[in-house]
Design an enzyme around this catalytic site. Structure first.
Site, PDB file in Angstrom:
ATOM      1  N   ASN A 154       0.818  -1.231   0.000  1.00  0.00           N
ATOM      2  CA  ASN A 154       0.000   0.000   0.000  1.00  0.00           C
ATOM      3  C   ASN A 154       0.850   1.279   0.000  1.00  0.00           C
ATOM      4  O   ASN A 154       0.379   2.343  -0.407  1.00  0.00           O
ATOM      5  CB  ASN A 154      -1.010  -0.006   1.161  1.00  0.00           C
ATOM      6  CG  ASN A 154      -0.365  -0.044   2.517  1.00  0.00           C
ATOM      7  OD1 ASN A 154       0.795  -0.413   2.655  1.00  0.00           O
ATOM      8  ND2 ASN A 154      -1.105   0.337   3.538  1.00  0.00           N
ATOM      9  N   PRO A 178      10.357  -6.616  -0.482  1.00  0.00           N
ATOM     10  CA  PRO A 178       9.059  -5.983  -0.736  1.00  0.00           C
ATOM     11  C   PRO A 178       8.030  -7.063  -1.031  1.00  0.00           C
ATOM     12  O   PRO A 178       8.383  -8.137  -1.523  1.00  0.00           O
ATOM     13  CB  PRO A 178       9.317  -5.139  -1.986  1.00  0.00           C
ATOM     14  CG  PRO A 178      10.440  -5.828  -2.695  1.00  0.00           C
ATOM     15  CD  PRO A 178      11.247  -6.525  -1.644  1.00  0.00           C
ATOM     16  N   GLY A 231       2.587  -4.942   8.080  1.00  0.00           N
ATOM     17  CA  GLY A 231       1.617  -5.846   7.457  1.00  0.00           C
ATOM     18  C   GLY A 231       0.591  -6.291   8.475  1.00  0.00           C
ATOM     19  O   GLY A 231       0.312  -5.573   9.444  1.00  0.00           O
ATOM     20  N   SER A 232       0.050  -7.481   8.270  1.00  0.00           N
ATOM     21  CA  SER A 232      -1.066  -7.915   9.117  1.00  0.00           C
ATOM     22  C   SER A 232      -0.585  -8.369  10.501  1.00  0.00           C
ATOM     23  O   SER A 232       0.561  -8.798  10.676  1.00  0.00           O
ATOM     24  CB  SER A 232      -1.814  -9.065   8.451  1.00  0.00           C
ATOM     25  OG  SER A 232      -1.018 -10.227   8.508  1.00  0.00           O
ATOM     26  N   GLU A 253       4.697  -3.032  12.575  1.00  0.00           N
ATOM     27  CA  GLU A 253       3.649  -2.035  12.326  1.00  0.00           C
ATOM     28  C   GLU A 253       2.498  -2.804  11.703  1.00  0.00           C
ATOM     29  O   GLU A 253       2.550  -3.169  10.531  1.00  0.00           O
ATOM     30  CB  GLU A 253       4.221  -0.935  11.414  1.00  0.00           C
ATOM     31  CG  GLU A 253       3.446   0.343  11.478  1.00  0.00           C
ATOM     32  CD  GLU A 253       2.501   0.480  10.326  1.00  0.00           C
ATOM     33  OE1 GLU A 253       1.326   0.059  10.504  1.00  0.00           O
ATOM     34  OE2 GLU A 253       2.905   0.980   9.279  1.00  0.00           O
ATOM     35  N   LEU A 254       1.470  -3.101  12.521  1.00  0.00           N
ATOM     36  CA  LEU A 254       0.460  -4.083  12.122  1.00  0.00           C
ATOM     37  C   LEU A 254      -0.896  -3.428  11.867  1.00  0.00           C
ATOM     38  O   LEU A 254      -0.958  -2.237  11.584  1.00  0.00           O
ATOM     39  CB  LEU A 254       0.391  -5.171  13.203  1.00  0.00           C
ATOM     40  CG  LEU A 254       1.767  -5.781  13.569  1.00  0.00           C
ATOM     41  CD1 LEU A 254       1.656  -6.766  14.709  1.00  0.00           C
ATOM     42  CD2 LEU A 254       2.427  -6.427  12.355  1.00  0.00           C
ATOM     43  N   CYS A 287      -3.158   1.528   6.933  1.00  0.00           N
ATOM     44  CA  CYS A 287      -3.385   0.992   8.288  1.00  0.00           C
ATOM     45  C   CYS A 287      -4.009   2.038   9.205  1.00  0.00           C
ATOM     46  O   CYS A 287      -4.497   1.702  10.278  1.00  0.00           O
ATOM     47  CB  CYS A 287      -2.069   0.564   8.916  1.00  0.00           C
ATOM     48  SG  CYS A 287      -1.208  -0.624   7.947  1.00  0.00           S
ATOM     49  N   GLU A 382     -10.364  -5.076  10.269  1.00  0.00           N
ATOM     50  CA  GLU A 382      -9.856  -3.940   9.505  1.00  0.00           C
ATOM     51  C   GLU A 382     -10.497  -3.959   8.107  1.00  0.00           C
ATOM     52  O   GLU A 382     -10.442  -4.982   7.408  1.00  0.00           O
ATOM     53  CB  GLU A 382      -8.330  -4.062   9.392  1.00  0.00           C
ATOM     54  CG  GLU A 382      -7.664  -2.814   8.892  1.00  0.00           C
ATOM     55  CD  GLU A 382      -6.128  -2.912   8.985  1.00  0.00           C
ATOM     56  OE1 GLU A 382      -5.585  -4.030   8.961  1.00  0.00           O
ATOM     57  OE2 GLU A 382      -5.496  -1.850   9.062  1.00  0.00           O
TER      58      GLU A 382
HETATM   59  C1  SIN Z   1       0.402   2.519   6.617  1.00  0.00           C
HETATM   60  O1  SIN Z   1      -0.683   2.369   6.147  1.00  0.00           O
HETATM   61  O2  SIN Z   1       0.947   1.570   7.173  1.00  0.00           O
HETATM   62  C2  SIN Z   1       1.202   3.792   6.533  1.00  0.00           C
HETATM   63  C3  SIN Z   1       0.397   5.007   6.512  1.00  0.00           C
HETATM   64  C4  SIN Z   1       1.219   6.269   6.616  1.00  0.00           C
HETATM   65  O3  SIN Z   1       2.445   6.232   6.736  1.00  0.00           O
HETATM   66  O4  SIN Z   1       0.633   7.333   6.587  1.00  0.00           O
END
Ligand code: SIN
Length: 480
Positions: A154, A178, A231-232, A253-254, A287, A382
């Protein structure tokens, strides 16, 4: 450079463009379902080779000065910005976001490089007042070692730079894996990293379709000292389990389930403006996109009507076309999940206020569902799509309790014009980030990250480099 000069079909390891065997995987344009590129599948074999390359390179890279590393990072930042148009095009082709958003992401992604080029020079230690007369106590900080960065589709560029810029600035070497949906942007910026002057093996990109196998290699390696993953939550848990034996450090960072509370004293127009950016950025596929709008019953009708009016103006289509605000969802599965969320909500009494339908195989209308309730699937899951569910509340306590009633704790937002309410609510929300009268909170200068099932560690800001450093205590004795 032209776009074609930045497109590669294989991994970048130890300064070489390499592949292993003849297996390939397809990169699909989410806006058309057509193949954009066939990329050589690096798999576990190249992952191992990349780890060796990074291990060898670390020996020299760790000894360079922060100033030297900063100069190379600055150059990388400049090259990325100079090639913004081409990078944005590649990004839109592989992940679908509108070209304007891709251009925004190039600038956002580069900002982490610029930031950590500076921050790396400020990795200060400490001198501690000694506890005896003949001792001197000192703390120094050293790079943690080889770092693996596992990144999502994303944000094909910014999620890489947010991890690897601090790692490189600290003196670590990196391997980027990636996701297979968006390997092209990663490979393109690897070429620019080479041109910027990173020595061979300091920055490697290994591309492949088997994320589980590649992730396992990273987790089980004793050379890799740190994994940073976006990710998830489920995959984050697996990485953590698999890393137990090597006691590896993890930054995760989930997922999120962001609430957006609109109190009765809010400026409704500003709240709608904030709602639009925080909900519909990247078609709802971030996220930190709002998952639940919680609106005071007194202003529910007004807010809902104004939001619907703003949503009406969004143009859905191929991100390459001018004027498009909502691009495709990443794949058919995402379309099916979004359809399922809508059907489930309507069956449970939700009111369809706007949208609600898929457009062909690739797109989904921006959607608003009113009278949302806790039993609807999207209350706990989510959404990662363009659905805005709106729930009603009566009191501040109820709003806070609804907002915190989730396993997740990444981003949250609320709108109110009252100073004490703002402080009290901000302190009560169980989230790593809180937007107060603001829907767009991301910046390289602030710490990004969550609590609870949204993970751990912080990216960006002065805090974002700490995860790539070890603290070493030096005790000088017998000073007489
Ligand atoms: C993300 O969706 O993990 C990142 C969003 C952001 O950095 O603004």
């Amino acid at each position: 450079m032209k776009t074609a000069d930045l497109v590669f079909d294989r991994s970048y390891i130890n300064g070489e463009w390499v592949k292993s065997g003849n297996a390939t995987f397809e990169v699909i344009n989410p806006a058309s379902g057509k193949v954009v590129a066939r990329v050589a599948d690096g798999g576990s074999a190249l992952t191992e080779i990349a780890i060796d390359a990074a291990e060898n390179a670390f020996v020299h890279w760790r000894k360079t000065t922060a100033k030297h590393r900063s100069v190379i990072l600055e150059k990388w930042n400049d090259l990325i910005l100079e090639n913004a148009a081409a990078l944005a095009e590649i990004m839109t082709l592989e992940c679908g976001k509108p070209l304007k958003e891709s251009l925004g992401e190039v600038a956002y992604g580069a900002s982490f490089i610029k930031w950590f080029a500076e921050e790396g020079k400020r990795v200060y230690g400490d001198v501690i007042p000694p506890h005896t007369e003949d001792r001197r106590l000192v703390v120094i900080k050293q790079p943690i070692g080889v770092v693996a960065a596992m990144t999502p589709w994303n944000f094909p560029l910014a999620m890489i730079t947010r991890k690897v810029a601090p790692a490189l600035a600290a003196g670590c070497s990196v391997i980027i894996r990636p996701t297979s949906e968006s390997p092209l942007t990663a490979l393109a910026i690897a070429l620019l990293a080479e041109k910027a002057g990173f020595p061979s093996g300091v920055l490697n990109v290994v591309v492949g379709s088997d994320s589980s196998a590649m992730g396992k290699v990273f987790c089980e390696s004793e050379v890799v000292k740190k994994i940073s993953f976006t990710g998830s939550t489920r995959v984050g848990q697996i990485l953590m389990e698999q890393s137990a034996k090597t006691l590896k450090k993890l930054s995760l960072e989930l997922g999120g389930n962001a609430p957006f509370i609109v109190f009765e004293d809010a400026d409704i127009d500003k709240a709608v403006e904030g709602a639009m950016v925080s909900k519909y950025r990247n078609a709802g596929q971030t996220c930190i996109c709002v998952n639940r709008f919680l609106v005071h019953e007194k202003i529910y009708d007004l807010f809902t009507a104004k939001l619907a009016k703003a949503v009406e103006k969004l143009k859905v289509g191929n991100g390459m076309e001018t004027g498009v605000n909502i691009g495709p969802l990443i794949n058919k599965k995402a379309i099916e999940t979004t359809k399922y969320f809508v059907a489930d909500a309507l069956e449970k009494g939700g009111e369809l206020i706007f949208g609600g339908n898929a457009i062909g195989d690739c797109f989904f209308e921006p959607t608003i569902i009113g009278n949302a309730t806790k039993d609807m699937k999207f209350s706990t899951e989510e959404i990662f799509g363009p659905i805005a569910p709106i729930y009603k509340f009566k009191t501040d306590e109820e709003a806070i309790s609804m907002a915190n009633d989730t396993l997740y704790g990444l981003a949250s937002y609320f709108y109110s014009e009252g100073v004490s309410r703002c402080w009290k609510v901000a302190e009560a929300l169980e989230y790593g980030m809180v937007g107060i009268n603001e829907g767009m909170i991301s910046t390289e200068a602030a710490p990004f990250g969550g609590v609870k099932f949204s993970g751990n560690g912080r990216e960006g800001s002065k805090y974002g480099i700490a995860d790539y450093l070890e603290i070493k205590y030096l005790c000088f004795g017998n000073i007489i």
